[in-house]
Design a protein around this motif. Structure first.
Motif, PDB file in Angstrom:
ATOM      1  N   SER A 114      17.581  19.574  -0.547  1.00  0.00           N
ATOM      2  CA  SER A 114      19.004  19.844  -0.806  1.00  0.00           C
ATOM      3  C   SER A 114      19.195  21.318  -1.143  1.00  0.00           C
ATOM      4  CB  SER A 114      19.516  18.965  -1.950  1.00  0.00           C
ATOM      5  OG  SER A 114      18.851  19.265  -3.166  1.00  0.00           O
ATOM      6  N   HIS A 115      18.256  21.864  -1.902  1.00  0.00           N
ATOM      7  CA  HIS A 115      18.282  23.284  -2.261  1.00  0.00           C
ATOM      8  C   HIS A 115      16.917  23.679  -2.790  1.00  0.00           C
ATOM      9  CE1 HIS A 115      19.135  21.321  -6.068  1.00  0.00           C
ATOM     10  NE2 HIS A 115      19.129  22.445  -6.737  1.00  0.00           N
ATOM     11  N   LEU A 116      16.754  24.949  -3.119  1.00  0.00           N
ATOM     12  CA  LEU A 116      15.407  25.477  -3.368  1.00  0.00           C
ATOM     13  C   LEU A 116      15.076  25.653  -4.844  1.00  0.00           C
ATOM     14  CD1 LEU A 116      15.366  28.059  -0.430  1.00  0.00           C
ATOM     15  CD2 LEU A 116      14.420  25.738  -0.471  1.00  0.00           C
ATOM     16  N   HIS A 117      15.861  25.070  -5.726  1.00  0.00           N
ATOM     17  CA  HIS A 117      15.480  25.121  -7.150  1.00  0.00           C
ATOM     18  C   HIS A 117      14.148  24.391  -7.355  1.00  0.00           C
ATOM     19  CE1 HIS A 117      19.679  26.047  -9.057  1.00  0.00           C
ATOM     20  NE2 HIS A 117      18.972  27.137  -8.821  1.00  0.00           N
ATOM     21  N   LEU A 118      13.381  24.886  -8.324  1.00  0.00           N
ATOM     22  CA  LEU A 118      12.017  24.380  -8.511  1.00  0.00           C
ATOM     23  C   LEU A 118      11.949  22.876  -8.737  1.00  0.00           C
ATOM     24  CD1 LEU A 118      10.282  27.104 -10.695  1.00  0.00           C
ATOM     25  CD2 LEU A 118       9.515  26.261  -8.474  1.00  0.00           C
ATOM     26  N   ASP A 119      12.935  22.332  -9.454  1.00  0.00           N
ATOM     27  CA  ASP A 119      12.862  20.889  -9.745  1.00  0.00           C
ATOM     28  C   ASP A 119      13.130  20.033  -8.505  1.00  0.00           C
ATOM     29  OD1 ASP A 119      15.528  21.993 -10.218  1.00  0.00           O
ATOM     30  OD2 ASP A 119      16.131  20.010 -10.950  1.00  0.00           O
ATOM     31  N   HIS A 120      13.379  20.689  -7.353  1.00  0.00           N
ATOM     32  CA  HIS A 120      13.577  19.963  -6.093  1.00  0.00           C
ATOM     33  C   HIS A 120      12.512  20.306  -5.052  1.00  0.00           C
ATOM     34  CE1 HIS A 120      17.665  18.475  -7.236  1.00  0.00           C
ATOM     35  NE2 HIS A 120      17.464  19.425  -8.125  1.00  0.00           N
ATOM     36  N   VAL A 121      11.694  21.326  -5.341  1.00  0.00           N
ATOM     37  CA  VAL A 121      10.730  21.772  -4.314  1.00  0.00           C
ATOM     38  C   VAL A 121       9.299  21.965  -4.846  1.00  0.00           C
ATOM     39  CG1 VAL A 121      12.578  22.974  -3.058  1.00  0.00           C
ATOM     40  CG2 VAL A 121      11.137  24.272  -4.634  1.00  0.00           C
ATOM     41  N   ILE A 133      28.689  22.412  -4.797  1.00  0.00           N
ATOM     42  CA  ILE A 133      29.036  23.560  -5.645  1.00  0.00           C
ATOM     43  C   ILE A 133      27.939  23.669  -6.693  1.00  0.00           C
ATOM     44  CG2 ILE A 133      30.691  24.514  -7.295  1.00  0.00           C
ATOM     45  CD1 ILE A 133      32.888  22.962  -5.849  1.00  0.00           C
ATOM     46  N   HIS A 134      27.073  24.665  -6.513  1.00  0.00           N
ATOM     47  CA  HIS A 134      25.908  24.814  -7.377  1.00  0.00           C
ATOM     48  C   HIS A 134      25.634  26.304  -7.524  1.00  0.00           C
ATOM     49  CE1 HIS A 134      22.640  23.145  -9.566  1.00  0.00           C
ATOM     50  NE2 HIS A 134      21.686  23.494  -8.734  1.00  0.00           N
ATOM     51  N   SER A 135      24.642  26.668  -8.320  1.00  0.00           N
ATOM     52  CA  SER A 135      24.379  28.087  -8.556  1.00  0.00           C
ATOM     53  C   SER A 135      23.661  28.758  -7.391  1.00  0.00           C
ATOM     54  CB  SER A 135      23.566  28.244  -9.843  1.00  0.00           C
ATOM     55  OG  SER A 135      22.448  27.399  -9.807  1.00  0.00           O
ATOM     56  N   GLY A 154      22.582  15.885  -3.772  1.00  0.00           N
ATOM     57  CA  GLY A 154      21.885  17.101  -4.233  1.00  0.00           C
ATOM     58  C   GLY A 154      22.444  17.505  -5.583  1.00  0.00           C
ATOM     59  N   ASP A 155      22.246  18.772  -5.963  1.00  0.00           N
ATOM     60  CA  ASP A 155      22.812  19.265  -7.232  1.00  0.00           C
ATOM     61  C   ASP A 155      24.190  19.854  -6.959  1.00  0.00           C
ATOM     62  OD1 ASP A 155      20.492  18.591  -8.463  1.00  0.00           O
ATOM     63  OD2 ASP A 155      20.034  20.591  -9.249  1.00  0.00           O
ATOM     64  N   THR A 156      25.183  19.366  -7.665  1.00  0.00           N
ATOM     65  CA  THR A 156      26.543  19.853  -7.422  1.00  0.00           C
ATOM     66  C   THR A 156      27.509  19.383  -8.505  1.00  0.00           C
ATOM     67  OG1 THR A 156      28.336  19.908  -5.795  1.00  0.00           O
ATOM     68  CG2 THR A 156      27.161  17.835  -6.006  1.00  0.00           C
TER      69      THR A 156
HETATM   70 ZN   LIG Z   1      19.642  22.887  -8.835  1.00  0.00          ZN
END
Ligand SMILES: [Zn+2]
Ligand SMILES: [Zn+2]
Length: 248
Positions: free
Chosen positions: A59-66, A137-139, A158-160
């Motif tokens: 969903s995105h590349l933040h560490l808690d997802h990758v 809508i995320h950072s 994902g995160d939003t």
């Molecule tokens: Zn995130």
């Protein structure tokens, strides 16, 4: 379609919740949505062989997802599974290339195809499984996915923050997996709370909602979140937990 919540937590460690990851099975095909820290071990605990997973959607590349992506690629390599495909938002190709530069022995061994996807894109993920993406809508850039297979629709946020783009994907879905990072009335942007989410669920036609991506702040506030949402939402709503399985 079978869904296994492998990890329902976040970047801050907590009891019984590792970081983010959801396994979806479409017939014989298995696809991992996000692969944060702890997910590789949860794959083992779920009874699925890690070598059966060669398709990952980030969903995105933040560490808690990758954080466990490289670990999964290495585990597969050690078991002679070399090919995989990673879908992700803009930046995924560069992210993986830079990691591979740090681990040249991996670069030489594994064969990873990266496919960057954008909001609005529709593609066939595996046989008969159609995915449509929308911006959250995320950072950082973050994608939500509408997954359609065998007449059923599942949406993963994902995160939003709760937002129009992703909730449009989720209209009349059989199942929505939406992040609910923080409890009721917690001041927040870029993530969801029950009071931010509920107006989007009212009248959405969604049959079932699973709340995931819970910060430690949510501990002890789970029932409150469910009761609050149920006051106005006519579908089912649940709190996801690690290794919970849902059949559709
Ligand atoms: Zn995130
Ligand atoms: Zn996250």
């Amino acid at each position: 379609m079978k869904i296994t919540f492998l990890g329902t937590g976040v970047a801050i460690p907590q009891k019984d919740r590792v970081q983010s990851g959801v396994l979806m099975e479409f017939g014989e095909n298995k696809v991992l949505f996000d692969c944060g820290g702890g997910i590789l071990n949860r794959i083992f605990e779920s009874g699925v062989l890690h070598t059966e997973i060669d398709t990952i959607v980030l969903s995105h590349l933040h560490l808690d997802h990758v954080a466990d992506v490289m670990c999964l690629l290495k585990a597969n390599w050690l078991c002679d599974k070399l090919d995989s495909v990673i879908y992700g938002p803009v930046g995924t190709q560069e992210w993986l290339e830079r990691l591979m530069d740090i681990y040249p022995y991996m670069k030489e061994k594994v064969n990873v195809e990266v496919r960057e996807v954008a909001a609005g894109e529709v593609f066939e993920l595996t046989d008969g499984c159609i995915v449509q993406c929308a911006d959250g809508i995320h950072s950082v850039p973050s994608l939500g996915c509408r997954v359609q297979y065998d007449g059923k629709v599942v949406v993963y946020s994902g995160d939003t923050e709760p937002c129009d783009c992703i909730m449009e994907l989720a209209q009349d879905a059989d199942l929505l997996i939406h992040e609910c990072s923080f409890p009721l009335d917690f001041p927040m942007t870029n993530h969801a709370t029950p009071d931010m989410l509920r107006p989007y669920l009212e009248g959405s036609g969604i049959s079932r909602v699973y709340l995931t991506h819970l910060y430690p702040h949510m501990q002890g506030h789970e029932e409150e979140a469910l009761e609050y949402i149920k006051e106005k939402f006519e579908g089912e709503v649940h709190i996801a937990s690690d290794l919970m399985e849902v059949e559709l």
